[in-house]
Design an enzyme around this catalytic site. Structure first.
Site, mmCIF file in Angstrom:
data_model
loop_
_atom_site.group_PDB
_atom_site.id
_atom_site.type_symbol
_atom_site.label_atom_id
_atom_site.label_comp_id
_atom_site.label_asym_id
_atom_site.label_seq_id
_atom_site.Cartn_x
_atom_site.Cartn_y
_atom_site.Cartn_z
ATOM 1 N N GLU A 216 -7.609 10.750 35.060
ATOM 2 C CA GLU A 216 -7.486 10.139 36.379
ATOM 3 C C GLU A 216 -7.899 11.138 37.480
ATOM 4 O OE1 GLU A 216 -7.115 7.067 36.583
ATOM 5 O OE2 GLU A 216 -5.255 6.263 35.772
ATOM 6 N N ASP B 101 -8.520 7.603 23.991
ATOM 7 C CA ASP B 101 -7.174 7.565 24.561
ATOM 8 C C ASP B 101 -6.277 6.552 23.856
ATOM 9 O OD1 ASP B 101 -8.627 5.399 25.551
ATOM 10 O OD2 ASP B 101 -8.725 6.173 27.585
ATOM 11 N N HIS C 243 -12.385 7.082 36.720
ATOM 12 C CA HIS C 243 -11.851 7.806 35.557
ATOM 13 C C HIS C 243 -12.731 7.608 34.326
ATOM 14 C CE1 HIS C 243 -8.939 4.269 34.403
ATOM 15 N NE2 HIS C 243 -9.942 4.251 33.556
ATOM 16 N N ASN D 47 -11.634 3.686 39.603
ATOM 17 C CA ASN D 47 -11.404 4.877 40.437
ATOM 18 C C ASN D 47 -12.207 6.073 39.928
ATOM 19 O OD1 ASN D 47 -10.084 5.562 38.096
ATOM 20 N ND2 ASN D 47 -8.057 5.797 39.016
#
Ligand code: GLP
Length: 242
Positions: free
Chosen positions: A143, A67, A138, A136
């Site tokens: 996400e 990313d 990811h 979370n």
């Protein structure tokens, strides 16, 4: 899926570095999928040491990173391309032209996604994909959401991700609100996946991803469907699985 619980961050890092080094030794021109964040830093440091001591040669590997922040590129020391050069590529002698990232500076986001998808296709499947884990759940910047997104895409970062990543910036306001990420198709195309997670902050995510159902609300849970995944965690990250 293999789940390996280490005593601490150092042992997790050592095992991750050994796995990466072993795969490169077996196939010096392999394709490595790489991750940013704090978690892989210990492994990257060990790889740099192995190269400096002449125990490993990374000069022939090709890398694809997961990313990049939208708006940031090599001129910014907060970009992921700069992060990787600082923490791995420069010290480990990986030539710039062997390394690949989404172009965070492309003003046309559709174009940026298309180009990185083409890059991934031309490089071919990763022999090994290294992953960290967001608090979370990811992976990369995939996400939590209503569906797993297959292709490279532009993401609105979750507020918890912005909060978690503000430590890399002067202030929370400076954290980009969007990023490009490899999608699930390319992550799952890797021949082998190594996910590392450390610290109590990751305990909920580890439990949800590997002890719960496969759901896009916990993106890393999709790894349960891959045939060759090793998850290396420390005691703290594993603490809610017991
Ligand atoms: C970041 C990255 C991920 C990384 C994760 C965990 O936002 N995009 O690739 O795995 O969050 O980061 P850390 O290792 O710093 O906890």
């Amino acid at each position: 899926m293999r789940l390996l619980v280490c005593d601490n961050y150092d042992e997790m890092s050592r095992r991750a570095a050994e796995t990466l080094a072993d795969r490169v030794t077996q196939k010096p021109d392999c394709v490595l999928g790489l991750a940013t964040g704090s978690t892989p830093l210990g492994a990257y440091e060990r790889l740099v040491t192995m190269v400096r001591e002449g125990r490993l040669d990374l000069s022939r590997v090709t890398t694809v990173n997961l990313d990049e922040y939208r708006g940031l590129g090599e001129e910014s020391d907060r970009s992921y391309v700069s992060f990787m050069r600082t923490h791995l590529f420069d010290g480990a002698g990986i030539p710039k032209e062997h390394t690949h990232f989404p172009d965070g500076t492309d003003p046309d986001s559709d174009h940026a996604c298309r180009v990185y998808e083409e890059v991934l296709a031309s490089v071919g499947r990763q022999d090994l994909q290294l992953l960290g884990l967001g608090r979370n759940g990811h992976i990369g910047f995939n996400e939590p959401g209503d569906a797993f997104i297959p292709g490279v895409h532009l993401v609105d970062l979750a507020s918890s991700t912005i909060e978690a990543n503000k430590r890399f910036f002067a202030s929370e306001a400076e954290v980009p609100r969007q990023a490009y990420t490899m999608g699930m198709r390319a992550i799952l195309a890797a021949k082998e996946i190594l996910l590392i997670a450390s610290g109590v902050d990751k305990a909920d995510a580890v439990k949800a991803a590997f002890r719960g159902p496969v759901t896009p609300q916990v993106p890393a849970s999709v790894l349960q469907l891959h045939p060759d995944v090793t998850v290396v965690v420390d005691q703290e990250a594993y603490s809610k699985c017991m």
